[in-house]
Design a protein around this motif. Structure first.
Motif, PDB file in Angstrom:
ATOM      1  N   LYS A 136       0.068 -11.865   2.535  1.00  0.00           N
ATOM      2  CA  LYS A 136       0.677 -12.019   1.208  1.00  0.00           C
ATOM      3  C   LYS A 136       2.112 -11.509   1.182  1.00  0.00           C
ATOM      4  N   LEU A 137       2.435 -10.553   2.038  1.00  0.00           N
ATOM      5  CA  LEU A 137       3.766  -9.953   2.024  1.00  0.00           C
ATOM      6  C   LEU A 137       4.713 -10.554   3.058  1.00  0.00           C
ATOM      7  N   THR A 138       4.181 -11.132   4.119  1.00  0.00           N
ATOM      8  CA  THR A 138       5.020 -11.668   5.195  1.00  0.00           C
ATOM      9  C   THR A 138       6.123 -12.601   4.697  1.00  0.00           C
ATOM     10  N   PRO A 139       5.850 -13.527   3.770  1.00  0.00           N
ATOM     11  CA  PRO A 139       6.937 -14.408   3.317  1.00  0.00           C
ATOM     12  C   PRO A 139       8.085 -13.668   2.617  1.00  0.00           C
ATOM     13  N   HIS A 140       7.843 -12.445   2.174  1.00  0.00           N
ATOM     14  CA  HIS A 140       8.861 -11.684   1.444  1.00  0.00           C
ATOM     15  C   HIS A 140       9.581 -10.666   2.328  1.00  0.00           C
ATOM     16  N   ASN A 141       9.251 -10.674   3.607  1.00  0.00           N
ATOM     17  CA  ASN A 141       9.938  -9.817   4.567  1.00  0.00           C
ATOM     18  C   ASN A 141      11.202 -10.558   5.006  1.00  0.00           C
ATOM     19  N   HIS A 142      12.346 -10.170   4.458  1.00  0.00           N
ATOM     20  CA  HIS A 142      13.609 -10.854   4.736  1.00  0.00           C
ATOM     21  C   HIS A 142      14.258 -10.421   6.042  1.00  0.00           C
ATOM     22  N   HIS A 143      13.702  -9.415   6.674  1.00  0.00           N
ATOM     23  CA  HIS A 143      14.288  -8.874   7.907  1.00  0.00           C
ATOM     24  C   HIS A 143      13.192  -8.561   8.932  1.00  0.00           C
ATOM     25  N   PRO A 144      12.465  -9.590   9.392  1.00  0.00           N
ATOM     26  CA  PRO A 144      11.340  -9.324  10.298  1.00  0.00           C
ATOM     27  C   PRO A 144      11.757  -8.672  11.624  1.00  0.00           C
ATOM     28  N   HIS A 145      13.028  -8.758  11.970  1.00  0.00           N
ATOM     29  CA  HIS A 145      13.499  -8.089  13.185  1.00  0.00           C
ATOM     30  C   HIS A 145      13.654  -6.577  12.980  1.00  0.00           C
ATOM     31  N   LEU A 146      13.664  -6.129  11.714  1.00  0.00           N
ATOM     32  CA  LEU A 146      13.791  -4.701  11.414  1.00  0.00           C
ATOM     33  C   LEU A 146      12.591  -4.120  10.663  1.00  0.00           C
ATOM     34  N   ILE A 147      11.841  -4.973   9.969  1.00  0.00           N
ATOM     35  CA  ILE A 147      10.670  -4.512   9.217  1.00  0.00           C
ATOM     36  C   ILE A 147       9.412  -4.950   9.956  1.00  0.00           C
ATOM     37  N   THR A 148       8.677  -3.987  10.462  1.00  0.00           N
ATOM     38  CA  THR A 148       7.451  -4.256  11.198  1.00  0.00           C
ATOM     39  C   THR A 148       6.258  -3.870  10.336  1.00  0.00           C
ATOM     40  N   PHE A 149       5.380  -4.840  10.088  1.00  0.00           N
ATOM     41  CA  PHE A 149       4.146  -4.550   9.372  1.00  0.00           C
ATOM     42  C   PHE A 149       3.137  -3.966  10.349  1.00  0.00           C
ATOM     43  N   ILE A 150       2.527  -2.862   9.954  1.00  0.00           N
ATOM     44  CA  ILE A 150       1.504  -2.216  10.773  1.00  0.00           C
ATOM     45  C   ILE A 150       0.216  -2.232   9.960  1.00  0.00           C
TER      46      ILE A 150
ATOM     47  N   MET B 119       6.656   3.591   5.783  1.00  0.00           N
ATOM     48  CA  MET B 119       6.272   3.440   4.384  1.00  0.00           C
ATOM     49  C   MET B 119       4.760   3.313   4.268  1.00  0.00           C
ATOM     50  N   TYR B 120       4.195   4.098   3.328  1.00  0.00           N
ATOM     51  CA  TYR B 120       2.756   4.043   3.076  1.00  0.00           C
ATOM     52  C   TYR B 120       2.522   4.078   1.579  1.00  0.00           C
ATOM     53  N   SER B 121       2.329   2.924   1.017  1.00  0.00           N
ATOM     54  CA  SER B 121       2.187   2.743  -0.424  1.00  0.00           C
ATOM     55  C   SER B 121       0.721   2.719  -0.849  1.00  0.00           C
ATOM     56  N   TRP B 122       0.501   3.053  -2.130  1.00  0.00           N
ATOM     57  CA  TRP B 122      -0.800   2.842  -2.773  1.00  0.00           C
ATOM     58  C   TRP B 122      -1.202   1.400  -2.524  1.00  0.00           C
ATOM     59  N   PHE B 123      -2.463   1.173  -2.221  1.00  0.00           N
ATOM     60  CA  PHE B 123      -2.959  -0.165  -1.914  1.00  0.00           C
ATOM     61  C   PHE B 123      -3.146  -0.986  -3.189  1.00  0.00           C
ATOM     62  N   ALA B 124      -2.039  -1.355  -3.793  1.00  0.00           N
ATOM     63  CA  ALA B 124      -2.011  -2.240  -4.963  1.00  0.00           C
ATOM     64  C   ALA B 124      -0.799  -3.143  -4.764  1.00  0.00           C
ATOM     65  N   LEU B 125      -0.935  -4.414  -5.059  1.00  0.00           N
ATOM     66  CA  LEU B 125       0.140  -5.361  -4.754  1.00  0.00           C
ATOM     67  C   LEU B 125       1.457  -5.015  -5.438  1.00  0.00           C
ATOM     68  N   GLY B 126       1.418  -4.510  -6.658  1.00  0.00           N
ATOM     69  CA  GLY B 126       2.658  -4.121  -7.330  1.00  0.00           C
ATOM     70  C   GLY B 126       3.395  -3.024  -6.583  1.00  0.00           C
ATOM     71  N   HIS B 127       2.665  -2.073  -6.052  1.00  0.00           N
ATOM     72  CA  HIS B 127       3.265  -0.984  -5.279  1.00  0.00           C
ATOM     73  C   HIS B 127       3.750  -1.502  -3.930  1.00  0.00           C
ATOM     74  N   LEU B 128       2.913  -2.271  -3.274  1.00  0.00           N
ATOM     75  CA  LEU B 128       3.285  -2.802  -1.959  1.00  0.00           C
ATOM     76  C   LEU B 128       4.534  -3.680  -2.039  1.00  0.00           C
ATOM     77  N   THR B 129       4.633  -4.518  -3.064  1.00  0.00           N
ATOM     78  CA  THR B 129       5.814  -5.379  -3.178  1.00  0.00           C
ATOM     79  C   THR B 129       7.056  -4.563  -3.544  1.00  0.00           C
ATOM     80  N   SER B 130       6.898  -3.532  -4.355  1.00  0.00           N
ATOM     81  CA  SER B 130       8.031  -2.646  -4.665  1.00  0.00           C
ATOM     82  C   SER B 130       8.529  -1.947  -3.399  1.00  0.00           C
TER      83      SER B 130
END
Length: 153
Positions: free
Chosen positions: A50-64, A13-24
């Motif tokens: 800012k997004l780490t607390p909203h990652n409900h599946h850190p074993h499957l969602i890797t932030f790069i 996933m590569y979203s526009w660098f805006a928090l509304g887009h990133l959180t969506s």
């Protein structure tokens, strides 16, 4: 969870660098991860906290984390649309365009099945180059929708 006959996917996933887009995008990532799919989520380095607390599946969602390149006129340290005045948001897009080689390299290493994107029009060609389908995912303040766009080979 995933049924035995259902194929799990690797999604980038590569979203526009805006928090509304990133959180969506992260909400969608969480939904996909609920089904057992693996997600590689590209985001600006300082935004990860800012997004780490909203990652409900850190074993499957890797932030790069992606370093946002310097662009003339872009304030030092600016990474998202929130860091610049409205009229200067095009500089964030210019910085995102400068990440093309980084994203190309990451897609080469990760080999995802799908790549979700919104404002980077060059991403479908990169996805295709690496054997992935591109998904144009548009979000707004009330709901999100997506469509699958595949360009001819």
């Amino acid at each position: 969870m995933v049924e035995k006959d259902e194929k799990t996917l690797h999604v980038a996933m590569y979203s526009w660098f805006a928090l509304g887009h990133l959180t969506s995008f992260l909400q969608l990532a969480n939904k996909l991860a609920e089904r057992g799919h693996k997600i590689s989520f590209f985001l600006p380095t300082k935004t990860q906290s800012k997004l780490t607390p909203h990652n409900h599946h850190p074993h499957l969602i890797t932030f790069i984390p992606i370093k946002v390149p310097a662009v003339i006129g872009l304030p030092c340290g600016a990474e998202t649309a929130a860091n610049v005045p409205y009229e200067d948001r095009s500089m964030i897009m210019s910085a995102m365009d400068l990440t093309k080689d980084t994203i190309d390299s990451l897609l080469s290493q990760l080999k995802p099945d799908l790549v979700f994107f919104d404002f980077t029009e060059w991403l479908p060609a990169l996805a295709r180059k690496h054997g992935a389908k591109s998904v144009y995912y548009i979000c707004n303040s009330t709901r999100s929708w997506w469509g699958l766009f595949t360009a001819p080979s």
